[in-house]
Design a protein around this motif. Structure first.
Motif, PDB file in Angstrom:
ATOM      1  N   ASP A 102       0.812  -1.217   0.000  1.00 47.89           N
ATOM      2  CA  ASP A 102       0.000   0.000   0.000  1.00 47.89           C
ATOM      3  C   ASP A 102       0.846   1.268   0.000  1.00 47.89           C
ATOM      4  OD1 ASP A 102      -2.276  -1.551   0.010  1.00 47.89           O
ATOM      5  OD2 ASP A 102      -2.577  -1.404   2.176  1.00 47.89           O
ATOM      6  N   GLY A 103       2.043   1.204   0.589  1.00 54.43           N
ATOM      7  CA  GLY A 103       2.905   2.373   0.670  1.00 54.43           C
ATOM      8  C   GLY A 103       3.863   2.524  -0.493  1.00 54.43           C
ATOM      9  N   LEU A 107       5.556   6.008  -8.592  1.00 53.86           N
ATOM     10  CA  LEU A 107       6.377   5.642  -9.751  1.00 53.86           C
ATOM     11  C   LEU A 107       6.500   4.132  -9.850  1.00 53.86           C
ATOM     12  CD1 LEU A 107       8.364   6.156 -12.109  1.00 53.86           C
ATOM     13  CD2 LEU A 107      10.178   6.311 -10.370  1.00 53.86           C
ATOM     14  N   TRP A 108       6.758   3.496  -8.724  1.00 54.23           N
ATOM     15  CA  TRP A 108       6.950   2.048  -8.723  1.00 54.23           C
ATOM     16  C   TRP A 108       5.645   1.307  -8.992  1.00 54.23           C
ATOM     17  CZ3 TRP A 108      11.424  -0.518  -9.075  1.00 54.23           C
ATOM     18  CH2 TRP A 108      12.567   0.286  -8.999  1.00 54.23           C
ATOM     19  N   LYS A 109       4.530   1.844  -8.545  1.00 55.73           N
ATOM     20  CA  LYS A 109       3.236   1.254  -8.902  1.00 55.73           C
ATOM     21  C   LYS A 109       3.063   1.299 -10.422  1.00 55.73           C
ATOM     22  CE  LYS A 109       0.790   2.387  -4.625  1.00 55.73           C
ATOM     23  NZ  LYS A 109      -0.304   3.177  -4.013  1.00 55.73           N
ATOM     24  N   HIS A 110       3.418   2.426 -11.006  1.00 66.01           N
ATOM     25  CA  HIS A 110       3.323   2.598 -12.457  1.00 66.01           C
ATOM     26  C   HIS A 110       4.244   1.616 -13.186  1.00 66.01           C
ATOM     27  CE1 HIS A 110       3.054   4.550 -16.366  1.00 66.01           C
ATOM     28  NE2 HIS A 110       4.373   4.572 -16.385  1.00 66.01           N
ATOM     29  N   GLY A 117       6.054  -8.834 -13.858  1.00 67.81           N
ATOM     30  CA  GLY A 117       7.136  -9.812 -13.804  1.00 67.81           C
ATOM     31  C   GLY A 117       6.685 -11.178 -14.284  1.00 67.81           C
ATOM     32  N   VAL A 118       7.377 -12.199 -13.817  1.00 68.10           N
ATOM     33  CA  VAL A 118       7.123 -13.580 -14.196  1.00 68.10           C
ATOM     34  C   VAL A 118       5.671 -13.944 -13.884  1.00 68.10           C
ATOM     35  CG1 VAL A 118       7.818 -15.970 -13.772  1.00 68.10           C
ATOM     36  CG2 VAL A 118       9.530 -14.166 -13.815  1.00 68.10           C
ATOM     37  N   LEU A 119       5.045 -14.620 -14.806  1.00 66.88           N
ATOM     38  CA  LEU A 119       3.653 -15.071 -14.678  1.00 66.88           C
ATOM     39  C   LEU A 119       2.676 -13.920 -14.442  1.00 66.88           C
ATOM     40  CD1 LEU A 119       4.240 -18.279 -12.489  1.00 66.88           C
ATOM     41  CD2 LEU A 119       4.035 -18.127 -14.984  1.00 66.88           C
ATOM     42  N   GLY A 120       3.065 -12.721 -14.862  1.00 70.69           N
ATOM     43  CA  GLY A 120       2.168 -11.584 -14.763  1.00 70.69           C
ATOM     44  C   GLY A 120       2.071 -10.947 -13.390  1.00 70.69           C
ATOM     45  N   THR A 121       2.881 -11.401 -12.451  1.00 70.41           N
ATOM     46  CA  THR A 121       2.833 -10.787 -11.121  1.00 70.41           C
ATOM     47  C   THR A 121       3.480  -9.413 -11.186  1.00 70.41           C
ATOM     48  OG1 THR A 121       4.952 -11.753 -10.455  1.00 70.41           O
ATOM     49  CG2 THR A 121       2.971 -13.017  -9.923  1.00 70.41           C
ATOM     50  N   GLU A 122       2.873  -8.474 -10.492  1.00 68.89           N
ATOM     51  CA  GLU A 122       3.409  -7.119 -10.503  1.00 68.89           C
ATOM     52  C   GLU A 122       4.446  -6.884  -9.404  1.00 68.89           C
ATOM     53  OE1 GLU A 122       0.532  -4.004 -10.714  1.00 68.89           O
ATOM     54  OE2 GLU A 122      -0.343  -4.788 -12.553  1.00 68.89           O
ATOM     55  N   ALA A 123       4.391  -7.665  -8.347  1.00 69.12           N
ATOM     56  CA  ALA A 123       5.275  -7.424  -7.207  1.00 69.12           C
ATOM     57  C   ALA A 123       6.750  -7.474  -7.607  1.00 69.12           C
ATOM     58  CB  ALA A 123       5.011  -8.444  -6.107  1.00 69.12           C
TER      59      ALA A 123
END
Length: 162
Positions: A102-103, A107-110, A117-123
Motif C-alpha cells: 500500500d505504501g 512511480l513504482w506502482k506505475h 514480472g514472471v507469470l504476470g505478477t506485478e510485485a
C-alpha cells in the motif's frame, strides 16, 4: 501516463520532477547496501559513466528500498556515503522508497503495472530489479535482480539508437 509524470525525492531531501529526464533513456533500479546483489552498483556506475559520457541521454536512477530482508537500514546520508565510498556512484540516487504494498511509491506502482514480472505478477521480488525506459517515458523492459547491468548494455545501446 509515463515516468515523466512522477516526482521523487532526492537523497538530499529535495523534490525531483522526473520530467527533467524527458527524452532520455533511463534505467530505474531499486537498490540496497547490504544485499547479495549490491556489487551491481559497480556495473550500474560503469554503464552510467560510459553511456552518459557519450551525450546520448542516458541516466541510471537508483531508488534505495528496505523492504527485502532489511537490507537498506541506513539513512539517506548513510546510503549516499556508502554508494560513493564503496562504488564511486555518481548517478542520481533518491530517498528510500517502498516498491510493494500500500505504501509503494507511485512511480513504482506505475512501473510494475507497465511491465509485470514472471507469470504476470506485478510485485517486485527483490532488490536490484531494473526497468529500462525509452525516451518516450514508456517501459521497454523489466529485468530480474540477478540480471547484471553489463548483460543489458547492448539492449540499452539499441534503445539509445532509436
Amino acid at each position: 501516463m509515463n515516468v515523466y509524470d512522477f516526482q521523487a525525492t532526492a537523497l538530499d531531501g529535495k523534490p525531483v520532477d522526473l520530467a527533467q529526464y524527458r527524452g532520455k533513456v533511463l534505467l530505474i533500479v531499486n537498490t540496497a547496501s547490504k544485499c547479495g546483489f549490491t556489487p551491481q552498483y559497480q556495473g550500474l556506475e560503469t554503464l552510467y559513466r560510459e553511456l552518459h559520457a557519450r551525450g546520448h541521454g542516458f541516466e541510471v536512477l537508483g531508488f534505495p528500498c528496505d523492504q527485502f530482508g532489511h537490507q537498506e537500514p541506513g539513512t539517506e546520508a548513510e546510503i549516499g556515503a556508502f554508494c560513493e565510498q564503496n562504488y564511486g556512484v555518481t548517478f542520481p540516487m533518491f530517498a528510500k522508497v517502498e516498491v510493494n504494498g500500500d505504501g509503494a511509491h507511485p512511480l513504482w506502482k506505475h512501473l510494475k503495472g507497465e511491465a509485470p514480472g514472471v507469470l504476470g505478477t506485478e510485485a517486485i521480488k527483490w532488490n536490484f530489479t531494473k526497468f529500462l525506459i525509452g525516451p518516450d517515458g514508456k517501459v521497454v523492459h523489466r529485468y530480474a535482480p540477478q540480471t547484471k547491468p553489463e548483460d543489458i548494455a547492448d539492449e540499452i545501446e539499441q534503445v539509445l539508437q532509436q
